[in-house]
Design an enzyme around this catalytic site. Sequence first.
Site, PDB file in Angstrom:
ATOM      1  N   CYS A   1      30.104  42.125  62.036  1.00  0.00           N
ATOM      2  CA  CYS A   1      30.038  43.583  61.979  1.00  0.00           C
ATOM      3  C   CYS A   1      28.585  43.977  61.797  1.00  0.00           C
ATOM      4  O   CYS A   1      28.016  43.773  60.714  1.00  0.00           O
ATOM      5  CB  CYS A   1      30.899  44.128  60.837  1.00  0.00           C
TER       6      CYS A   1
ATOM      7  N   GLU B   1      37.528  49.792  68.411  1.00  0.00           N
ATOM      8  CA  GLU B   1      37.455  48.483  67.773  1.00  0.00           C
ATOM      9  C   GLU B   1      38.843  47.896  67.565  1.00  0.00           C
ATOM     10  O   GLU B   1      39.778  48.600  67.166  1.00  0.00           O
ATOM     11  CB  GLU B   1      36.752  48.576  66.418  1.00  0.00           C
TER      12      GLU B   1
ATOM     13  N   ASN C   1      36.719  44.314  71.303  1.00  0.00           N
ATOM     14  CA  ASN C   1      36.228  45.658  71.041  1.00  0.00           C
ATOM     15  C   ASN C   1      35.871  46.267  72.390  1.00  0.00           C
ATOM     16  O   ASN C   1      35.124  45.658  73.161  1.00  0.00           O
ATOM     17  CB  ASN C   1      35.005  45.609  70.132  1.00  0.00           C
TER      18      ASN C   1
ATOM     19  N   THR D   1      27.840  45.850  66.535  1.00  0.00           N
ATOM     20  CA  THR D   1      27.950  44.789  67.528  1.00  0.00           C
ATOM     21  C   THR D   1      28.276  45.361  68.906  1.00  0.00           C
ATOM     22  O   THR D   1      27.879  44.791  69.928  1.00  0.00           O
ATOM     23  CB  THR D   1      29.019  43.759  67.124  1.00  0.00           C
ATOM     24  N   GLY D   2      28.982  46.506  68.941  1.00  0.00           N
ATOM     25  CA  GLY D   2      29.256  47.157  70.224  1.00  0.00           C
ATOM     26  C   GLY D   2      27.988  47.643  70.894  1.00  0.00           C
ATOM     27  O   GLY D   2      27.830  47.541  72.120  1.00  0.00           O
TER      28      GLY D   2
ATOM     29  N   HIS E   1      33.655  41.406  72.995  1.00  0.00           N
ATOM     30  CA  HIS E   1      33.470  42.773  73.476  1.00  0.00           C
ATOM     31  C   HIS E   1      33.736  42.862  74.973  1.00  0.00           C
ATOM     32  O   HIS E   1      33.329  41.987  75.747  1.00  0.00           O
ATOM     33  CB  HIS E   1      32.039  43.257  73.217  1.00  0.00           C
TER      34      HIS E   1
ATOM     35  N   CYS F   1      29.605  51.366  66.124  1.00  0.00           N
ATOM     36  CA  CYS F   1      29.907  49.937  66.129  1.00  0.00           C
ATOM     37  C   CYS F   1      28.609  49.213  66.444  1.00  0.00           C
ATOM     38  O   CYS F   1      28.103  49.288  67.574  1.00  0.00           O
ATOM     39  CB  CYS F   1      30.978  49.612  67.165  1.00  0.00           C
TER      40      CYS F   1
END
Length: 286
Positions: free
Chosen positions: A75, A211, A193, A222-223, A162, A220
């Site tokens: 995260c 997510e 995600n 990491t997004g 992702h 987000c």
Amino acid sequence: MQLHFSKMHGIGNDFVVLDCRHEAFPLDAAQIRALGDRHTGVGFDQLLSVEPARDRSCAFYYGIWNADGSPSGQCGNGVRCVAAWLHRAGALSLGDTVRLESPSGPVSVRLLNANEVAVDMGEPIFDPARIPFAAEHAADRYRIELDTDVLEIGAVSMGNPHAVVSVGDLTDSALQGLGPRLTVHERFAQGSNAGFVRQLDRGHLQLRVHERGAGWTQACGTGACAAMAVLHRRAEVDDSVQVDLPGGSLRIDWAGPGQPLWMTGPAAFAFEGEWPIPDAAGQTPG
């Protein structure tokens, strides 16, 4: 039992942080869901625990759980909040760069000031088997079927899987249905995600993320990393990109294969609180 917690957020992606440096993590999945309920609990996108490191090269370990009680591997906004929490607890000084251990492995964090943190998120993973994503070989683009819809996606792991979809309009009402369906698509063995990205220019992106385990979020981390990495692999963006999410903006820097990807952004404290842990029957002590 009263559980002390800190409520934090990174550009609107919100967390409950628990100090488990000296005591074992006290919650099961049902209790995590109860704490995460925005009507009857505290509410959060993810729960974070700060614990002793398992890896001797790391200063601390942090656990991650989604609001539905499921564990998560990484995260980006959360690790920035962990770093800011450690600074306030006296365990991390301004300017320090330290290694923290996540469920998916070590990351390095640098505390730029009390509320801004840079994180070495490692190198993006495009190998389908390691994402994991069902495909014969790595590619810049994949076609994926969602009932009667066919989407073109990029697939990448930033410690969690992702799916990235380029769109021209982030306000398109169709995205409301596509996000949840893409998150649970069968080609992602562990779910994904789902990020929908609109490119403004080579250094500026807009992003919305649905997510797994949390739903649509204000941000987000990491997004944002995944969106930049997918477009960089396609040579569509520069090495430094601003990513705007509903809750705010992040800077993502990546020079390409063989190099770590860095994410820089804020972390904020909202409030401290006490929460009565319910028993297995869902009853709180009275």
